[in-house]
Design a protein around this motif. Structure first.
Motif, PDB file in Angstrom:
ATOM      1  N   GLY A   1       8.039  -1.960   4.030  1.00 30.28           N
ATOM      2  CA  GLY A   1       7.214  -0.709   4.463  1.00 30.28           C
ATOM      3  C   GLY A   1       7.405   0.226   3.196  1.00 30.28           C
ATOM      4  O   GLY A   1       7.101   1.532   3.331  1.00 30.28           O
ATOM      5  N   CYS A   2       7.142  -0.397   1.992  1.00 29.85           N
ATOM      6  CA  CYS A   2       7.014   0.184   0.749  1.00 29.85           C
ATOM      7  C   CYS A   2       5.953  -0.265  -0.219  1.00 29.85           C
ATOM      8  O   CYS A   2       6.213  -0.613  -1.178  1.00 29.85           O
ATOM      9  CB  CYS A   2       8.242   0.202   0.217  1.00 29.85           C
ATOM     10  SG  CYS A   2       9.794   1.015   0.958  1.00 29.85           S
ATOM     11  N   THR A   3       4.743  -0.166   0.307  1.00 23.95           N
ATOM     12  CA  THR A   3       3.666  -0.807  -0.272  1.00 23.95           C
ATOM     13  C   THR A   3       3.090   0.039  -1.340  1.00 23.95           C
ATOM     14  O   THR A   3       2.377  -0.029  -2.392  1.00 23.95           O
ATOM     15  CB  THR A   3       2.458  -1.104   0.597  1.00 23.95           C
ATOM     16  OG1 THR A   3       1.895  -0.045   1.268  1.00 23.95           O
ATOM     17  CG2 THR A   3       2.909  -2.146   1.625  1.00 23.95           C
ATOM     18  N   SER A   4       3.214   1.535  -1.234  1.00 26.00           N
ATOM     19  CA  SER A   4       2.798   2.644  -1.926  1.00 26.00           C
ATOM     20  C   SER A   4       1.233   2.810  -1.921  1.00 26.00           C
ATOM     21  O   SER A   4       0.455   3.227  -2.873  1.00 26.00           O
ATOM     22  CB  SER A   4       3.233   2.597  -3.537  1.00 26.00           C
ATOM     23  OG  SER A   4       4.679   2.511  -3.467  1.00 26.00           O
ATOM     24  N   MET A   5       0.773   2.105  -0.853  1.00 29.84           N
ATOM     25  CA  MET A   5      -0.893   2.183  -0.562  1.00 29.84           C
ATOM     26  C   MET A   5      -1.193   3.213   0.262  1.00 29.84           C
ATOM     27  O   MET A   5      -1.192   2.915   1.418  1.00 29.84           O
ATOM     28  CB  MET A   5      -1.459   0.771  -0.199  1.00 29.84           C
ATOM     29  CG  MET A   5      -1.080  -0.545  -1.192  1.00 29.84           C
ATOM     30  SD  MET A   5      -1.911  -2.063  -0.480  1.00 29.84           S
ATOM     31  CE  MET A   5      -3.787  -1.521  -0.734  1.00 29.84           C
TER      32      MET A   5
ATOM     33  N   CYS B   1      -1.943   5.489   2.990  1.00 28.64           N
ATOM     34  CA  CYS B   1      -1.114   5.735   4.059  1.00 28.64           C
ATOM     35  C   CYS B   1      -0.665   4.602   5.173  1.00 28.64           C
ATOM     36  O   CYS B   1      -0.412   4.759   6.168  1.00 28.64           O
ATOM     37  CB  CYS B   1      -1.723   6.980   5.058  1.00 28.64           C
ATOM     38  SG  CYS B   1      -3.375   6.924   5.477  1.00 28.64           S
ATOM     39  N   LEU B   2      -0.868   3.408   4.363  1.00 31.71           N
ATOM     40  CA  LEU B   2      -0.592   2.172   5.374  1.00 31.71           C
ATOM     41  C   LEU B   2       0.627   2.226   5.558  1.00 31.71           C
ATOM     42  O   LEU B   2       0.782   1.787   6.770  1.00 31.71           O
ATOM     43  CB  LEU B   2      -0.971   1.023   4.474  1.00 31.71           C
ATOM     44  CG  LEU B   2      -0.866  -0.399   4.823  1.00 31.71           C
ATOM     45  CD1 LEU B   2      -1.888  -0.474   5.926  1.00 31.71           C
ATOM     46  CD2 LEU B   2      -1.114  -1.539   3.834  1.00 31.71           C
ATOM     47  N   ASP B   3       1.643   2.534   5.165  1.00 31.45           N
ATOM     48  CA  ASP B   3       2.954   2.375   5.558  1.00 31.45           C
ATOM     49  C   ASP B   3       3.279   3.374   6.569  1.00 31.45           C
ATOM     50  O   ASP B   3       4.005   3.131   7.623  1.00 31.45           O
ATOM     51  CB  ASP B   3       3.850   2.917   4.324  1.00 31.45           C
ATOM     52  CG  ASP B   3       3.788   1.852   3.157  1.00 31.45           C
ATOM     53  OD1 ASP B   3       3.403   0.615   3.407  1.00 31.45           O
ATOM     54  OD2 ASP B   3       4.059   2.232   1.915  1.00 31.45           O
ATOM     55  N   ASP B   4       2.620   4.670   6.409  1.00 24.99           N
ATOM     56  CA  ASP B   4       2.666   5.524   7.581  1.00 24.99           C
ATOM     57  C   ASP B   4       1.963   4.922   8.905  1.00 24.99           C
ATOM     58  O   ASP B   4       2.749   5.019  10.060  1.00 24.99           O
ATOM     59  CB  ASP B   4       2.000   6.709   7.305  1.00 24.99           C
ATOM     60  CG  ASP B   4       2.640   7.613   5.963  1.00 24.99           C
ATOM     61  OD1 ASP B   4       3.987   7.574   6.001  1.00 24.99           O
ATOM     62  OD2 ASP B   4       1.914   8.103   5.192  1.00 24.99           O
TER      63      ASP B   4
END
Length: 489
Positions: free
Chosen positions: A313-317, A319-322
C-alpha cells in the motif's frame, strides 16, 4: 454510435476552488475500480509514452525499439506492449471503457471441427490460441476464429460491474470511495474547515473517454485528481513537487518500502554488473544477461492493484494507495459478489503473461478454459466459467490454450519473454539495449567521466530487490542508483 457518458455531481468549495467530494451511482465507481485491474503497459500506452511516471515509459519504449530476434516469439512483443487484463470480460461492461486493447480472440486449428469421439457427457480436448500465428500439434495453422461468449460473472449493466447498483456513492478528491451517508458528508466538510454551507456550490458534469483518461493519469500523479480534471484553470498537477519527491528517494527506503508485505518463497537470484561513477556516486549503466531485462519487462503486465498489494500500500503514486485502501475497507455488501474484492485487491495476471524471471509473487490465471461446442454447427464458444449453449444445444468439451511464449506447442504456464543467451546494457533510468562496447565508451564520453573514475560492482537481485526496482520505476528517474547505491549522509 453515440459516445456514452457518465453524470457526476460535484460539491465545490467556492473560495478554495477545490472539489470537496463527488456523488455518483455505480457507473463512475466501476470506472475508478477498473483502474486497479489495468496492467502497467496499458496505463503507459493510454496516458502517453512521455508520462511523468518515473522510468516506466523507458521500459515501454525499450520493448518497442527491441528487435524481435531478442524475444522468444513475435507474440512476446505484442504481449508486452498490449498486455491483457485478467478482468477484461468485466471491463467490457463499463459505461465508459478507455482500454483500447483489442478483445481477446481465440483461434482453432483449420481442421478444428469438433468431432465427438465418445459420449456427449465426456470431455474432449482441443487446442486453441489467442494468437493466429501458432501451429497445432498436427502442423496446421491455428487461425480459425471461434466465438468468445460473455462471461457469466461480468456486469449486466443494471447491477454494476464491481459494485452493486441502485446505490449512491461519495468519492473524495483523493478518490476514496464511500457509500452515501450524511454523517460522512459532514465529516468531510469538517475536514475542510467548512462551517457555513454558503461557501459551497453544486455542479453537474459529464464524463466521457477524454475525462476518464485524464482522471487515470491524474490519479497516478496527483492527490487532487477530481479538482485537476474538472477545475483545470486553477489546479494542475504539481510537477515541481513531484520532482522533489523523486530527488528525496533514499535507497534504504526503496529496499524496505514493502515491509507490510511478506516476501514469498522465491529464492531465485540473478547477478547484475553495475558500472558506477565513484566521484558522483551514480550508476551509469548495468551489464546484464537476458534475465534482468525480462524482469523489467514483466512489470508491464502487472495490474495496478497487484502492485499496490506487493508494495504494502506504499507506491507513492498520486492517490492510487488511497483508492486501494478505500476499496479494502468498503463493506463487502456493497460489492457485486464475493469474488469482486479479490479481483480488485489481488488481481491476477492474464494466462501466460507471467515470466519465470519476474521474481515477484503475482499469480497467473490458468490457461484452461471452459467451453461448449454446438452439436449441429460445430461452433465453439469460450467462457471464463461454466458452460454455454447456442440455440441448437451443446456438447461439453475441454480446451487448452497454447502458451504464446513458446515456439513449440506448450499449454503449461511459464516461460520467459526474452530469448537467451544474450547480453544487454540497462541505464539507470531503465533504457534497455543490446550490449555494445562502443555504446558503453560513448556513454562515458557523454557524461564526461574519465575511465579512472569508473568502478564495477556486482549486486545480487532477488525478490526484495525486484520489489525495490518496481517501486523506484514508478516514481524515480534514477532507478539503479536509488536501489543499489548508498546515499551519502
Amino acid at each position: 454510435m453515440a459516445t456514452k457518458e457518465i453524470t457526476l455531481k460535484l460539491m465545490i468549495h467556492k473560495e478554495k476552488n477545490q472539489i470537496v467530494y463527488a456523488e455518483s451511482g455505480n457507473d463512475f465507481v466501476d470506472v475508478l475500480l477498473s483502474f486497479l485491474t489495468m496492467p502497467l503497459g496499458t496505463v503507459i500506452r493510454l496516458t502517453g509514452k512521455q508520462s511523468e511516471m518515473g522510468s516506466l515509459h523507458n521500459i515501454f519504449r525499450s520493448v518497442e525499439d527491441l528487435d524481435v530476434q531478442y524475444l522468444q516469439t513475435e507474440s512476446c512483443k505484442n504481449m508486452l506492449l498490449y498486455p491483457k487484463s485478467a478482468s477484461e470480460e468485466h471491463c467490457r461492461n463499463l459505461i465508459v471503457n478507455i482500454d483500447d486493447t483489442e478483445p481477446t480472440n481465440y483461434y482453432l486449428c483449420n481442421d478444428g471441427n469438433v468431432q465427438p469421439f465418445g459420449s456427449i457427457h465426456h470431455d474432449f480436448k482441443h487446442l486453441i490460441s489467442s494468437f493466429p500465428d501458432k501451429k497445432c500439434r498436427c502442423g496446421r495453422s491455428v487461425e480459425r476464429t471461434i466465438l468468445r461468449e460473455k462471461s457469466m460473472n461480468a456486469g449486466d449493466g443494471k447491477d454494476g460491474v464491481f459494485v452493486k447498483g441502485k446505490m449512491r456513492y461519495m468519492i473524495t478528491d483523493d478518490l476514496q470511495v464511500l457509500p452515501v451517508c450524511m454523517r460522512t458528508s459532514l465529516e468531510l466538510l469538517e475536514r475542510f474547515g467548512i462551517s457555513d454551507a454558503a461557501v459551497l456550490k453544486e455542479r453537474n458534469v459529464n464524463l466521457g473517454q477524454e475525462e476518464v483518461l485524464h482522471l487515470l493519469k491524474s490519479s497516478l500523479l496527483s492527490k487532487t485528481p477530481l479538482t485537476d480534471v474538472f477545475l483545470p484553470m486553477q489546479h494542475t498537477i504539481d510537477e515541481v513537487t513531484l520532482g522533489l519527491k523523486v530527488k528525496e528517494l533514499d535507497s534504504k527506503d526503496m529496499a524496505h518500502s514493502h515491509t507490510e508485505t511478506e516476501i514469498g518463497s522465491n529464492c531465485r537470484k540473478m547477478n547484475v554488473n553495475l558500472f558506477v561513477s565513484k566521484s558522483r556516486n551514480k550508476v551509469l549503466y548495468a551489464q546484464v544477461g537476458e534475465e534482468f531485462p525480462d524482469l523489467l519487462f514483466s512489470f508491464l503486465a502487472f495490474p495496478l492493484g497487484s502492485i499496490v498489494k506487493c508494495l504494502g500500500g506504499c507506491t507513492s503514486m498520486g492517490c492510487l494507495d488511497d483508492l486501494y485502501k478505500s476499496i479494502k475497507e468498503l463493506n463487502k455488501r456493497w460489492m457485486k459478489s464475493e469474488e469482486t474484492k479479490p479481483l480488485l485487491l489481488d488481481p491476477k495476471l492474464a494466462p501466460y503473461f507471467g515470466s519465470t524471471n519476474q521474481l515477484i509473487q503475482i499469480n497467473e490465471l490458468p490457461g484452461k478454459l471452459s467451453t461448449f461446442a454446438c452439436s449441429n454447427c460445430y461452433g465453439i464458444g469460450v467462457t471464463d466459467s461454466g458452460f454455454g449453449a447456442c440455440s441448437h444445444g451443446n456438447r461439453k468439451i475441454q480446451v487448452e490454450a497454447i502458451n504464446p511464449k513458446f515456439r513449440d506447442v506448450v499449454t503449461e504456464l511459464g516461460g520467459a519473454f526474452m530469448a537467451g543467451p544474450g547480453m544487454f546494457m540497462v541505464t539507470e533510468e531503465l533504457i534497455v539495449k543490446p550490449l555494445s562496447t562502443i555504446s558503453g565508451i560513448s556513454f562515458l564520453s557523454q557524461f564526461n567521466i574519465p575511465i579512472s573514475d569508473l568502478e564495477e560492482q556486482v549486486v545480487s537481485v532477488g525478490e526484495e530487490e525486484a520489489l525495490s526496482l518496481l517501486k523506484a520505476s514508478l516514481i524515480s528517474k534514477t532507478v539503479l542508483s536509488d536501489v543499489f547505491l548508498k546515499k551519502p549522509k
